[in-house]
Design a protein around this motif. Structure first.
Motif, PDB file in Angstrom:
ATOM      1  N   GLN A 298       9.014  -0.187  -4.727  1.00  0.00           N
ATOM      2  CA  GLN A 298       8.654  -0.865  -3.476  1.00  0.00           C
ATOM      3  C   GLN A 298       9.013  -2.366  -3.557  1.00  0.00           C
ATOM      4  OE1 GLN A 298       4.494  -1.107  -2.701  1.00  0.00           O
ATOM      5  NE2 GLN A 298       4.736  -0.509  -0.557  1.00  0.00           N
ATOM      6  N   ARG A 299       8.768  -2.942  -4.710  1.00  0.00           N
ATOM      7  CA  ARG A 299       9.092  -4.365  -4.897  1.00  0.00           C
ATOM      8  C   ARG A 299      10.600  -4.605  -4.771  1.00  0.00           C
ATOM      9  NH1 ARG A 299       8.073  -6.812 -10.610  1.00  0.00           N
ATOM     10  NH2 ARG A 299       5.914  -6.203 -10.292  1.00  0.00           N
ATOM     11  N   SER A 300      11.386  -3.705  -5.387  1.00  0.00           N
ATOM     12  CA  SER A 300      12.854  -3.822  -5.302  1.00  0.00           C
ATOM     13  C   SER A 300      13.308  -3.750  -3.857  1.00  0.00           C
ATOM     14  CB  SER A 300      13.530  -2.666  -6.042  1.00  0.00           C
ATOM     15  OG  SER A 300      13.599  -2.919  -7.386  1.00  0.00           O
ATOM     16  N   GLU A 301      12.753  -2.766  -3.136  1.00  0.00           N
ATOM     17  CA  GLU A 301      13.199  -2.563  -1.755  1.00  0.00           C
ATOM     18  C   GLU A 301      12.815  -3.726  -0.849  1.00  0.00           C
ATOM     19  OE1 GLU A 301      11.800   1.390  -0.860  1.00  0.00           O
ATOM     20  OE2 GLU A 301      13.085   2.056  -2.517  1.00  0.00           O
ATOM     21  N   ALA A 302      11.657  -4.324  -1.122  1.00  0.00           N
ATOM     22  CA  ALA A 302      11.176  -5.409  -0.251  1.00  0.00           C
ATOM     23  C   ALA A 302      11.914  -6.725  -0.509  1.00  0.00           C
ATOM     24  CB  ALA A 302       9.675  -5.609  -0.475  1.00  0.00           C
ATOM     25  N   TYR A 303      12.635  -6.803  -1.612  1.00  0.00           N
ATOM     26  CA  TYR A 303      13.263  -8.070  -2.007  1.00  0.00           C
ATOM     27  C   TYR A 303      14.420  -8.428  -1.069  1.00  0.00           C
ATOM     28  CZ  TYR A 303      15.819 -11.499  -4.695  1.00  0.00           C
ATOM     29  OH  TYR A 303      16.476 -12.635  -5.080  1.00  0.00           O
ATOM     30  N   ASP A 304      14.485  -9.712  -0.702  1.00  0.00           N
ATOM     31  CA  ASP A 304      15.526 -10.182   0.225  1.00  0.00           C
ATOM     32  C   ASP A 304      16.280 -11.337  -0.425  1.00  0.00           C
ATOM     33  OD1 ASP A 304      17.022 -11.261   2.269  1.00  0.00           O
ATOM     34  OD2 ASP A 304      15.398 -11.269   3.748  1.00  0.00           O
ATOM     35  N   ASN A 305      17.471 -11.038  -0.971  1.00  0.00           N
ATOM     36  CA  ASN A 305      18.217 -12.071  -1.701  1.00  0.00           C
ATOM     37  C   ASN A 305      18.717 -13.171  -0.766  1.00  0.00           C
ATOM     38  OD1 ASN A 305      18.994 -12.756  -4.434  1.00  0.00           O
ATOM     39  ND2 ASN A 305      21.116 -12.579  -3.743  1.00  0.00           N
TER      40      ASN A 305
END
Ligand code: PTJ
Length: 263
Positions: free
Chosen positions: A226-233
């Protein structure tokens, strides 16, 4: 190394400069590596020589990505080895699923062997080299950086690059490898192309990432996904560019010796 008083306000930065000069004299770093570090130093100065919240966010995402990776590899060049051999080895010892591959822009077999030997002397259990006779080529990259060890970057799904040149980062991305970049310049092609861009100084970020990985290793996979998916580079890069333009962020803080926060 010439004596830098430990209470000098820019002790850490000057210390890094000396590490690189020593690395050059020891035949680890390339001459161009000195210029690359100078550029990084200028960005770090503008960032207040502190780890910012946007870098912490990127490292939290990087940690989740690394834990969920099949075969994560840390690519090490002459500059990274000169600046951060101890931090690199400490990271791979704390997180042994991460492999090390020495991969140089300015190809030189002897220098690659010296870097690998330095990392082994500091305690690295296994160091691969992209100049290995078994090396394979990264499509679309023309420089000697196209070489990859088949058991290292060749089969990696996630690659961490530091002080990296833009062409190779692009080659890795084109080869569908997920790239985590450590680069103080948020405008560099590498930072712009990576999936996760850690806009922070290499030695500071490796210590932080190590603490984050150790804390995250006990966490639930679903939470990490979930953390990976929520990340916005793109948002992280936007904040980093704003911090460079606006000057020192008062929220920035020293983290180098601290554990990563609970997320
Ligand atoms: O050892 P080799 O032959 O592989 O040579 C490597 C160099 C560094 C010469 C090569 O990769 C290179 O030319 O790099 P660049 O394109 O100059 O990119 C280096 C990037 O790293 C720049 O964006 C700098 O701002 C950044 N940088 C420099 N020092 C640091 C840094 N980022 C994080 N921490 C640093 N200490």
């Amino acid at each position: 190394m010439s004596e830098i008083p430990s209470d000098h306000p820019r002790f850490h930065s000057l210390n890094l400069r000396h590490r690189l000069v020593e690395g050059l004299h020891a035949g680890l770093a390339s001459e161009a590596g000195l210029l690359a570090q100078g550029r990084g130093e200028a960005f770090d100065y503008l960032l207040g020589e502190k780890t910012h919240r946007f870098a912490e966010q990127a490292m939290a995402a990087a940690s989740a990505r690394l834990i969920r990776a099949e075969h994560p590899v840390l690519s090490v060049n002459g500059s990274a080895a000169s600046l951060a051999a101890a931090e690199i080895v400490s990271l791979v010892k704390a997180y042994p699923r991460l492999s090390i591959e020495v991969n140089l822009f300015y190809h030189a077999e002897q220098r690659s062997h010296r870097i690998a030997n330095r990392l082994r002397e500091v305690g690295a259990p296994l160091v691969l080299e992209s100049c290995d006779p078994k090396s394979i080529a990264l499509p679309t990259v023309q420089s000697n950086r196209r070489r990859m060890h088949p058991d290292g970057i060749g089969k990696a799904d996630v690659v961490i690059v530091a002080l990296e040149d833009g062409d190779r980062c692009e080659g890795l991305v084109n080869a569908e490898k997920r790239v985590i970049a450590i680069d103080l310049n948020p405008l560099s092609r590498t930072a712009q192309m990576a999936e996760i861009s850690i806009i922070d100084e290499l030695t500071r970020s490796l210590k932080y990432l190590q603490n984050q990985l150790v804390a995250d290793s006990k966490r639930d996979q679903a939470e990490l996904a979930q953390r990976s998916e929520a990340y916005d580079n793109q948002e992280v890069l936007k904040q980093a560019i704003a911090a460079v333009r606006d000057g020192v962020d008062l929220n920035a803080r020293e983290v180098s010796e601290k554990a990563a926060p609970e997320n």
